[in-house]
Each structure stands twice: as structure tokens, then as C-alpha cells.
Motif scaffolding. Structure first.
Motif, PDB file in Angstrom:
ATOM      1  N   LEU A  10     -45.619  35.795  65.854  1.00  0.00           N
ATOM      2  CA  LEU A  10     -46.801  34.938  65.922  1.00  0.00           C
ATOM      3  C   LEU A  10     -47.419  34.943  67.319  1.00  0.00           C
ATOM      4  CD1 LEU A  10     -48.556  33.020  64.274  1.00  0.00           C
ATOM      5  CD2 LEU A  10     -47.045  31.181  64.964  1.00  0.00           C
ATOM      6  N   LEU A  11     -46.591  35.000  68.343  1.00  0.00           N
ATOM      7  CA  LEU A  11     -47.080  34.974  69.713  1.00  0.00           C
ATOM      8  C   LEU A  11     -46.929  36.351  70.333  1.00  0.00           C
ATOM      9  CD1 LEU A  11     -45.532  31.610  70.867  1.00  0.00           C
ATOM     10  CD2 LEU A  11     -47.855  32.035  70.128  1.00  0.00           C
ATOM     11  N   ILE A  12     -48.020  37.039  70.404  1.00  0.00           N
ATOM     12  CA  ILE A  12     -48.001  38.381  70.977  1.00  0.00           C
ATOM     13  C   ILE A  12     -49.009  38.438  72.119  1.00  0.00           C
ATOM     14  CG2 ILE A  12     -47.232  39.520  68.854  1.00  0.00           C
ATOM     15  CD1 ILE A  12     -50.140  40.296  68.364  1.00  0.00           C
ATOM     16  N   PRO A  13     -48.796  39.331  73.087  1.00  0.00           N
ATOM     17  CA  PRO A  13     -49.762  39.430  74.183  1.00  0.00           C
ATOM     18  C   PRO A  13     -51.156  39.787  73.662  1.00  0.00           C
ATOM     19  CG  PRO A  13     -47.774  40.662  74.679  1.00  0.00           C
ATOM     20  CD  PRO A  13     -47.672  40.237  73.247  1.00  0.00           C
ATOM     21  N   CYS A  14     -52.155  39.235  74.316  1.00  0.00           N
ATOM     22  CA  CYS A  14     -53.531  39.528  73.933  1.00  0.00           C
ATOM     23  C   CYS A  14     -53.940  40.905  74.443  1.00  0.00           C
ATOM     24  CB  CYS A  14     -54.478  38.485  74.510  1.00  0.00           C
ATOM     25  SG  CYS A  14     -54.233  36.859  73.793  1.00  0.00           S
ATOM     26  N   PHE A  15     -54.758  41.594  73.660  1.00  0.00           N
ATOM     27  CA  PHE A  15     -55.307  42.887  74.059  1.00  0.00           C
ATOM     28  C   PHE A  15     -56.286  42.671  75.194  1.00  0.00           C
ATOM     29  CE2 PHE A  15     -58.878  45.918  73.473  1.00  0.00           C
ATOM     30  CZ  PHE A  15     -58.215  47.054  73.886  1.00  0.00           C
ATOM     31  N   LYS A  16     -56.178  43.484  76.229  1.00  0.00           N
ATOM     32  CA  LYS A  16     -57.072  43.371  77.382  1.00  0.00           C
ATOM     33  C   LYS A  16     -57.816  44.688  77.559  1.00  0.00           C
ATOM     34  CE  LYS A  16     -53.597  40.450  79.420  1.00  0.00           C
ATOM     35  NZ  LYS A  16     -52.536  40.705  78.469  1.00  0.00           N
ATOM     36  N   PRO A  17     -59.041  44.777  77.064  1.00  0.00           N
ATOM     37  CA  PRO A  17     -59.794  46.026  77.197  1.00  0.00           C
ATOM     38  C   PRO A  17     -60.112  46.329  78.660  1.00  0.00           C
ATOM     39  CG  PRO A  17     -61.105  44.367  76.053  1.00  0.00           C
ATOM     40  CD  PRO A  17     -59.785  43.760  76.348  1.00  0.00           C
ATOM     41  N   GLU A  29     -71.056  48.342  76.627  1.00  0.00           N
ATOM     42  CA  GLU A  29     -69.741  48.673  76.064  1.00  0.00           C
ATOM     43  C   GLU A  29     -68.681  47.616  76.340  1.00  0.00           C
ATOM     44  OE1 GLU A  29     -68.473  52.524  77.311  1.00  0.00           O
ATOM     45  OE2 GLU A  29     -70.408  53.447  76.895  1.00  0.00           O
ATOM     46  N   ASP A  30     -68.529  47.226  77.589  1.00  0.00           N
ATOM     47  CA  ASP A  30     -67.416  46.365  77.963  1.00  0.00           C
ATOM     48  C   ASP A  30     -67.529  44.947  77.413  1.00  0.00           C
ATOM     49  OD1 ASP A  30     -66.253  48.461  79.288  1.00  0.00           O
ATOM     50  OD2 ASP A  30     -66.950  47.859  81.265  1.00  0.00           O
ATOM     51  N   ILE A  31     -68.702  44.347  77.491  1.00  0.00           N
ATOM     52  CA  ILE A  31     -68.840  42.958  77.042  1.00  0.00           C
ATOM     53  C   ILE A  31     -68.532  42.806  75.548  1.00  0.00           C
ATOM     54  CG2 ILE A  31     -70.487  41.061  76.699  1.00  0.00           C
ATOM     55  CD1 ILE A  31     -71.551  41.677  79.509  1.00  0.00           C
ATOM     56  N   PRO A  32     -69.038  43.664  74.663  1.00  0.00           N
ATOM     57  CA  PRO A  32     -68.651  43.519  73.256  1.00  0.00           C
ATOM     58  C   PRO A  32     -67.140  43.696  73.032  1.00  0.00           C
ATOM     59  CG  PRO A  32     -70.622  44.861  73.436  1.00  0.00           C
ATOM     60  CD  PRO A  32     -70.110  44.647  74.839  1.00  0.00           C
ATOM     61  N   LYS A  33     -66.512  44.615  73.779  1.00  0.00           N
ATOM     62  CA  LYS A  33     -65.061  44.806  73.653  1.00  0.00           C
ATOM     63  C   LYS A  33     -64.316  43.562  74.120  1.00  0.00           C
ATOM     64  CE  LYS A  33     -65.135  49.805  74.378  1.00  0.00           C
ATOM     65  NZ  LYS A  33     -64.794  50.873  75.336  1.00  0.00           N
ATOM     66  N   LEU A  34     -64.758  42.991  75.236  1.00  0.00           N
ATOM     67  CA  LEU A  34     -64.123  41.785  75.744  1.00  0.00           C
ATOM     68  C   LEU A  34     -64.292  40.612  74.783  1.00  0.00           C
ATOM     69  CD1 LEU A  34     -65.131  42.082  79.511  1.00  0.00           C
ATOM     70  CD2 LEU A  34     -62.825  42.279  78.563  1.00  0.00           C
ATOM     71  N   ALA A  36     -64.692  40.759  71.532  1.00  0.00           N
ATOM     72  CA  ALA A  36     -63.844  40.999  70.358  1.00  0.00           C
ATOM     73  C   ALA A  36     -62.383  40.684  70.683  1.00  0.00           C
ATOM     74  CB  ALA A  36     -63.996  42.443  69.880  1.00  0.00           C
ATOM     75  N   ALA A  37     -61.930  41.095  71.857  1.00  0.00           N
ATOM     76  CA  ALA A  37     -60.547  40.826  72.258  1.00  0.00           C
ATOM     77  C   ALA A  37     -60.313  39.329  72.410  1.00  0.00           C
ATOM     78  CB  ALA A  37     -60.226  41.555  73.560  1.00  0.00           C
ATOM     79  N   LEU A  38     -61.271  38.630  73.001  1.00  0.00           N
ATOM     80  CA  LEU A  38     -61.159  37.181  73.152  1.00  0.00           C
ATOM     81  C   LEU A  38     -61.103  36.480  71.801  1.00  0.00           C
ATOM     82  CD1 LEU A  38     -63.353  36.043  76.115  1.00  0.00           C
ATOM     83  CD2 LEU A  38     -61.386  34.819  75.252  1.00  0.00           C
ATOM     84  N   ARG A  39     -61.937  36.921  70.880  1.00  0.00           N
ATOM     85  CA  ARG A  39     -61.973  36.342  69.538  1.00  0.00           C
ATOM     86  C   ARG A  39     -60.634  36.544  68.830  1.00  0.00           C
ATOM     87  NH1 ARG A  39     -66.740  37.610  68.640  1.00  0.00           N
ATOM     88  NH2 ARG A  39     -66.416  39.786  68.123  1.00  0.00           N
ATOM     89  N   GLU A  40     -60.075  37.739  68.935  1.00  0.00           N
ATOM     90  CA  GLU A  40     -58.795  38.039  68.294  1.00  0.00           C
ATOM     91  C   GLU A  40     -57.673  37.203  68.912  1.00  0.00           C
ATOM     92  OE1 GLU A  40     -55.775  41.806  67.917  1.00  0.00           O
ATOM     93  OE2 GLU A  40     -57.928  42.212  67.904  1.00  0.00           O
TER      94      GLU A  40
END
Length: 63
Positions: A10-17, A29-34, A36-40
Motif C-alpha cells: 500500500l505504501l510505495i515510493p512515489c514516482f519522480k519524473p 513535457e515536464d509539467i504534465p509528467k509531474l 500525473a506523478a503527483l496525482r498518482e
């Protein structure tokens, strides 16, 4: 005292683009990736908080 821990998965590290740093790339490119990662990552935390709230409620005996 019994302490319940969340399941390990349940607790896994967050993806950091990776952030490239030049302005056009950041915007296109970077802002949409960030975002999406924040949302996940936020979804993971929300799931954990819901799980914790459910398990912290005192159990009531039915009459």
C-alpha cells in the motif's frame, strides 16, 4: 496493545519524473509528467488514509 500496519504494497515510493529544466521542455513535457506523478502519489495517500480511517473506527458490538 495491538498495532496494525498497512499492507506493504500500500505504501510505495512515489514516482519522480526527471525535470529537464529548459523552459519550453518544462512547459510542454515536464509539467504534465509531474502533475500525473503527483496525482498518482496523492491517490496512494488517499487510499491509505481511507484504509486507516476505516480501521481506526471503534468496533461496536451489536445487541
Amino acid at each position: 496493545m495491538i498495532v496494525k500496519l498497512p499492507p506493504a504494497g500500500l505504501l510505495i515510493p512515489c514516482f519522480k519524473p526527471e525535470v529537464k529544466g529548459t523552459w519550453p521542455e518544462v512547459v510542454s513535457e515536464d509539467i504534465p509528467k509531474l502533475k500525473a506523478a503527483l496525482r498518482e502519489c496523492d491517490n496512494q495517500i488517499e487510499d491509505y488514509l481511507k484504509w486507516r480511517a476505516k480501521h481506526e473506527q471503534p468496533e461496536r458490538e451489536t445487541p
